[in-house]
Scaffold this motif. Sequence first.
Motif, PDB file in Angstrom:
ATOM      1  N   ASP A  70       0.850  -1.256   0.113  1.00  0.00           N
ATOM      2  CA  ASP A  70      -0.112   0.023   0.116  1.00  0.00           C
ATOM      3  C   ASP A  70       0.939   1.269  -0.012  1.00  0.00           C
ATOM      4  OD1 ASP A  70      -1.556   2.115   0.622  1.00  0.00           O
ATOM      5  OD2 ASP A  70      -2.413   1.401   2.454  1.00  0.00           O
ATOM      6  N   LEU A  71       1.063   1.929  -1.022  1.00  0.00           N
ATOM      7  CA  LEU A  71       1.859   3.032  -0.971  1.00  0.00           C
ATOM      8  C   LEU A  71       1.173   4.364  -1.097  1.00  0.00           C
ATOM      9  CD1 LEU A  71       4.232   1.916  -4.170  1.00  0.00           C
ATOM     10  CD2 LEU A  71       4.293   1.250  -1.789  1.00  0.00           C
ATOM     11  N   ASN A  72       0.005   4.492  -0.723  1.00  0.00           N
ATOM     12  CA  ASN A  72      -0.914   5.532  -0.506  1.00  0.00           C
ATOM     13  C   ASN A  72      -0.421   6.712  -1.431  1.00  0.00           C
ATOM     14  OD1 ASN A  72      -2.626   5.420   1.733  1.00  0.00           O
ATOM     15  ND2 ASN A  72      -0.974   4.921   3.119  1.00  0.00           N
ATOM     16  N   VAL A  73      -0.631   6.311  -2.579  1.00  0.00           N
ATOM     17  CA  VAL A  73      -0.650   7.331  -3.542  1.00  0.00           C
ATOM     18  C   VAL A  73      -1.418   7.248  -4.902  1.00  0.00           C
ATOM     19  CG1 VAL A  73       1.657   6.531  -4.619  1.00  0.00           C
ATOM     20  CG2 VAL A  73       0.641   9.100  -4.926  1.00  0.00           C
ATOM     21  N   ALA A  74      -2.379   8.006  -5.172  1.00  0.00           N
ATOM     22  CA  ALA A  74      -2.927   7.504  -6.517  1.00  0.00           C
ATOM     23  C   ALA A  74      -2.200   8.179  -7.808  1.00  0.00           C
ATOM     24  CB  ALA A  74      -4.371   8.202  -6.530  1.00  0.00           C
TER      25      ALA A  74
END
Length: 253
Positions: free
Chosen positions: A145-149
């Motif tokens: 989960d890299l928490n960026v769109a």
Amino acid sequence: MLKLVSWNVNGIRACVKKGFLDYFQEVNADIFCLQESKCQEGQIELDLEGYYQYWNYAVKKGYSGTAVFTKEKPLSIKYGVGIDEEEIEGRIITLEFEEFFLVNVYTPNAQRDLARLGYRLSWEDRILEHLIELDEIKPVVYCGDLNVAHQDIDLKNAKSNRGNSGVTDEERGKMTQLLGEGFIDSYRYFYPEREGAYTWWSYMSKVRERNIGWRIDYFIVSNRLQEKLVDASIDAHVLGSDHCPITLELKLD
């Protein structure tokens, strides 16, 4: 063929009650990565026959945490990359295998008011340094989960979310920088223009049913693994968390 799965389970104990083990058995991954396990050592015992288990627990109870389950025993294991705060949050596991490094992460959220954006950006710099150091030795598979769109195509309401956590120019820029350093976003490699491909949905009413989501979970690989890529997928039908699992298939020699 090597099959890898990554899933932010938003609490493994809760996810197990919602069918985690059924999916785990069905998908039969060679390597299965978890983020946001939200448990401490001894709080859950998973009977995963045929898998080695590696857990990185956060010091804070019910918070963060990562794990990797692998059929093949790794050559080495490393927890964290030397940043004090991330060490206590259990956000990184690096496993070395014969042909590649696996780096499983749960990237810090910049938070709704962007209070943690500065920390998040310094995290990105250190992770990039870590990935480049590993890549000089052997190819890297970086997931979690890299928490960026990264691009507008990666979330439903791009315009109204611009500047929010996960959609800031700074966070997106760090992802662009990473890909420019010799790495591939495996899903976009196969499906560069596919819309509606999301991995996270808010728990607000009817949001998931209407597919108002974000793609913030990734498998990113070293450029020299390009010819080894077979497929990447998003298992959006799998419930049990506010995220869904993602998969990567590699054909290694």
